[in-house]
Scaffold this motif. Structure first.
Motif, PDB file in Angstrom:
ATOM      1  N   GLN A 178       0.851  -1.031   0.100  1.00 51.61           N
ATOM      2  CA  GLN A 178       0.146   0.024   0.084  1.00 51.61           C
ATOM      3  C   GLN A 178       0.708   1.395   0.083  1.00 51.61           C
ATOM      4  O   GLN A 178       0.400   2.247  -0.524  1.00 51.61           O
ATOM      5  CB  GLN A 178      -0.811  -0.021   1.438  1.00 51.61           C
ATOM      6  N   ASP A 179       1.803   1.139   0.717  1.00 50.33           N
ATOM      7  CA  ASP A 179       2.796   2.296   0.677  1.00 50.33           C
ATOM      8  C   ASP A 179       3.404   2.821  -0.298  1.00 50.33           C
ATOM      9  O   ASP A 179       3.330   4.040  -0.900  1.00 50.33           O
ATOM     10  CB  ASP A 179       4.228   1.927   1.797  1.00 50.33           C
ATOM     11  N   GLU A 180       3.820   1.832  -1.373  1.00 51.03           N
ATOM     12  CA  GLU A 180       4.168   2.034  -2.534  1.00 51.03           C
ATOM     13  C   GLU A 180       3.390   2.640  -3.439  1.00 51.03           C
ATOM     14  O   GLU A 180       3.316   3.579  -4.332  1.00 51.03           O
ATOM     15  CB  GLU A 180       4.873   0.873  -3.385  1.00 51.03           C
ATOM     16  N   ALA A 181       2.205   2.200  -3.466  1.00 50.01           N
ATOM     17  CA  ALA A 181       0.963   2.561  -4.024  1.00 50.01           C
ATOM     18  C   ALA A 181       0.661   4.113  -3.735  1.00 50.01           C
ATOM     19  O   ALA A 181       0.554   4.777  -4.854  1.00 50.01           O
ATOM     20  CB  ALA A 181      -0.366   1.525  -4.058  1.00 50.01           C
ATOM     21  N   TYR A 182       0.347   4.304  -2.642  1.00 45.13           N
ATOM     22  CA  TYR A 182       0.057   5.619  -2.027  1.00 45.13           C
ATOM     23  C   TYR A 182       1.376   6.754  -2.659  1.00 45.13           C
ATOM     24  O   TYR A 182       0.953   7.834  -2.944  1.00 45.13           O
ATOM     25  CB  TYR A 182      -0.421   5.793  -0.737  1.00 45.13           C
ATOM     26  N   LYS A 183       2.449   6.186  -2.351  1.00 46.21           N
ATOM     27  CA  LYS A 183       3.754   7.106  -2.811  1.00 46.21           C
ATOM     28  C   LYS A 183       3.544   7.425  -4.229  1.00 46.21           C
ATOM     29  O   LYS A 183       3.564   8.565  -4.512  1.00 46.21           O
ATOM     30  CB  LYS A 183       4.882   6.308  -2.328  1.00 46.21           C
ATOM     31  N   ALA A 184       3.174   6.266  -5.063  1.00 44.38           N
ATOM     32  CA  ALA A 184       3.427   6.647  -6.432  1.00 44.38           C
ATOM     33  C   ALA A 184       2.225   7.506  -6.916  1.00 44.38           C
ATOM     34  O   ALA A 184       2.452   8.468  -7.566  1.00 44.38           O
ATOM     35  CB  ALA A 184       3.066   5.527  -7.220  1.00 44.38           C
ATOM     36  N   TYR A 185       0.948   7.299  -6.426  1.00 47.19           N
ATOM     37  CA  TYR A 185      -0.087   8.380  -6.450  1.00 47.19           C
ATOM     38  C   TYR A 185       0.289   9.818  -6.045  1.00 47.19           C
ATOM     39  O   TYR A 185       0.113  10.635  -6.885  1.00 47.19           O
ATOM     40  CB  TYR A 185      -1.300   7.868  -5.820  1.00 47.19           C
ATOM     41  N   GLU A 186       0.900   9.964  -4.843  1.00 40.86           N
ATOM     42  CA  GLU A 186       1.193  11.244  -4.534  1.00 40.86           C
ATOM     43  C   GLU A 186       2.089  11.972  -5.361  1.00 40.86           C
ATOM     44  O   GLU A 186       2.190  13.042  -5.405  1.00 40.86           O
ATOM     45  CB  GLU A 186       1.713  11.313  -2.993  1.00 40.86           C
ATOM     46  N   GLU A 187       3.255  11.094  -5.910  1.00 39.81           N
ATOM     47  CA  GLU A 187       4.279  11.774  -6.792  1.00 39.81           C
ATOM     48  C   GLU A 187       3.680  12.096  -8.091  1.00 39.81           C
ATOM     49  O   GLU A 187       4.378  12.327  -8.916  1.00 39.81           O
ATOM     50  CB  GLU A 187       5.343  10.688  -6.954  1.00 39.81           C
ATOM     51  N   GLY A 188       2.296  11.651  -8.214  1.00 39.88           N
ATOM     52  CA  GLY A 188       1.602  12.094  -9.548  1.00 39.88           C
ATOM     53  C   GLY A 188       2.072  10.862 -10.788  1.00 39.88           C
ATOM     54  O   GLY A 188       1.556  11.225 -11.788  1.00 39.88           O
ATOM     55  N   ARG A 189       2.430   9.777 -10.206  1.00 43.40           N
ATOM     56  CA  ARG A 189       2.496   8.738 -11.270  1.00 43.40           C
ATOM     57  C   ARG A 189       1.283   8.350 -11.624  1.00 43.40           C
ATOM     58  O   ARG A 189       1.155   7.366 -12.872  1.00 43.40           O
ATOM     59  CB  ARG A 189       3.338   7.594 -10.827  1.00 43.40           C
ATOM     60  N   CYS A 190       0.185   8.435 -11.006  1.00 43.60           N
ATOM     61  CA  CYS A 190      -1.218   8.055 -11.142  1.00 43.60           C
ATOM     62  C   CYS A 190      -2.080   9.168 -11.259  1.00 43.60           C
ATOM     63  O   CYS A 190      -1.880  10.047 -10.375  1.00 43.60           O
ATOM     64  CB  CYS A 190      -1.759   6.852 -10.423  1.00 43.60           C
ATOM     65  N   ASP A 191      -3.110   9.085 -11.976  1.00 46.48           N
ATOM     66  CA  ASP A 191      -4.186  10.129 -12.168  1.00 46.48           C
ATOM     67  C   ASP A 191      -5.325   9.882 -10.848  1.00 46.48           C
ATOM     68  O   ASP A 191      -5.883  10.796 -10.340  1.00 46.48           O
ATOM     69  CB  ASP A 191      -4.989  10.154 -13.482  1.00 46.48           C
ATOM     70  N   ALA A 192      -5.312   8.581 -10.611  1.00 47.29           N
ATOM     71  CA  ALA A 192      -6.436   8.280  -9.584  1.00 47.29           C
ATOM     72  C   ALA A 192      -5.595   6.975  -8.831  1.00 47.29           C
ATOM     73  O   ALA A 192      -5.071   6.185  -9.176  1.00 47.29           O
ATOM     74  CB  ALA A 192      -7.813   8.027 -10.369  1.00 47.29           C
ATOM     75  N   PHE A 193      -6.424   7.007  -7.677  1.00 47.66           N
ATOM     76  CA  PHE A 193      -6.097   5.767  -6.681  1.00 47.66           C
ATOM     77  C   PHE A 193      -7.482   4.998  -6.558  1.00 47.66           C
ATOM     78  O   PHE A 193      -8.395   5.676  -6.251  1.00 47.66           O
ATOM     79  CB  PHE A 193      -5.428   6.246  -5.288  1.00 47.66           C
TER      80      PHE A 193
END
Ligand SMILES: N[C@@H](CCC(=O)N[C@@H](CS)C(=O)NCC(=O)O)C(=O)O
Length: 338
Positions: A178-193
């Motif tokens: 989960q940590d990796e997933a939220y980090k990636a989202y926060e860094e803007g690697r994803c448009d949505a979580f």
């Protein structure tokens, strides 16, 4: 060759049945002196450790309630973490006695993993969180979007169904933790979580600037987040189920941790049965007759655990919604204790 493989499969399945038939999780737990509760590595409102490794959350309280019923001690629990992908193996390998970690009850999981789902502690549904600056207001605007997703979840499957049903393209990016997933989202690697809406609501508050993120209104699936035990140990399954039922029944009867001692003198036969004043509903479960009194005194009724962890008494502030009792228009319903 075929025949011998078949033989191996039969032997393996007989061995599993034999283990299951003689499994006595309650005896193991009593001998060990504490319950082993499988939780996620951290989901706000459901299971989170503080700086002293004291766990709290609605799933954590469920495990504490089982410990209270067995040991008259809500602290007789050790929490064992896992990510979404390996959670089931924790039960199979007897690393935990019960899994209470935002796990959706699906038919495949219930019928193919040698496990049994017990009770939905929280009825949820999958949703989406987006960066506010995108201006996106609906999941139907997510065509072509990149989505951060946790591996080994129903989330992956529901997203695939939803985008296919709406004839939209999307790019899933999956992460094991989960940590990796939220980090990636926060860094803007994803448009949505995308994940269970309750987890989005709780975990949004842990992002650097929560107000920079919004939850979209769509609920795209059913996620009955349930406790799980090993298949084949009926007594343990019944303990896991009736501990939760007792918390629902206590709410229905107005019995809480604050008034449970006064309630021992209640004339209401339902309250008297629940608290072990009349009849003995503990012995058939291998427990003492005041098992439910201990659960309510030491942990609380369902309304109390909901409110303090995810509801109005918590920063997350979720409404009861479908998790209200049946008599209040929800679907949480305990069979009668009689
Ligand atoms: N309810 C879904 C999602 C479960 C899930 O991935 N939950 C997340 C939070 S919503 C989680 O446990 N993350 C922490 C972790 O993997 O340690 C399922 O059962 O597949």
């Amino acid at each position: 060759m075929k025949k011998s493989l078949f033989g191996v499969a039969i032997a393996a399945s007989l061995a599993l049945t034999a283990t299951a038939a003689f499994a006595d999780t309650l005896a193991d737990v009593k001998a060990r002196g504490h319950l082993l509760c499988g939780v996620s590595e951290g989901t706000a409102g459901f299971e989170t450790p503080d700086a002293n490794n004291e766990w709290s959350g609605i799933d954590v309280d469920y495990c504490r309630a089982i410990a209270a019923a067995i040991f008259n001690d809500a602290k007789a629990v050790r929490f064992v973490t896992s990510n979404s992908t390996v959670r089931w193996q924790q039960l199979g390998s007897r690393e935990v006695d019960v899994l209470a970690r935002t796990s959706t009850w699906t038919m495949t999981r219930d019928t193919t993993l040698g496990l049994t789902f017990v009770a939905p502690i929280y009825y949820d549904g999958q949703g989406f969180m987006v960066h506010k600056e995108t201006g996106i207001k609906s999941a139907l605007e997510l065509g072509g979007a990149t989505l951060c997703i946790e591996a080994g979840t129903t989330t992956e499957l529901n997203a695939a169904d939803y985008f296919a049903a709406n004839n939209l393209e999307y790019n899933p990016v999956t992460f094991v933790t989960q940590d990796e997933a939220y980090k990636a989202y926060e860094e803007g690697r994803c448009d949505a979580f995308t994940t269970d809406r309750s987890a989005l609501a709780g975990n949004r508050l842990l992002l650097a600037v929560p107000d920079d993120h919004v939850l979209l209104p769509e609920v795209i699936s059913k996620e009955p987040l349930s406790s799980v035990v090993r298949q084949g140990d009926d007594l343990w399954f019944k303990i896991a189920r009736w501990v939760f039922n007792a918390q629902l029944e206590a709410e229905e009867l107005g019995v809480s941790s604050a008034n449970v001692d006064e309630m021992l003198a209640s004339e209401n036969p339902g309250v008297r049965r629940l608290l072990g004043v009349e009849g003995d509903f503990g012995t058939p479960l291998g427990l003492t007759k005041d098992w439910a009194y201990q659960v309510i005194k030491l942990v609380g009724n369902y309304a109390e655990i909901f409110d303090r962890n995810v509801g109005a008494g918590s920063p997350i502030g979720l409404e009861r919604g479908v998790n209200a009792l049946w008599k209040d228009g929800g679907i949480q319903y305990a069979p009668p204790i009689r």
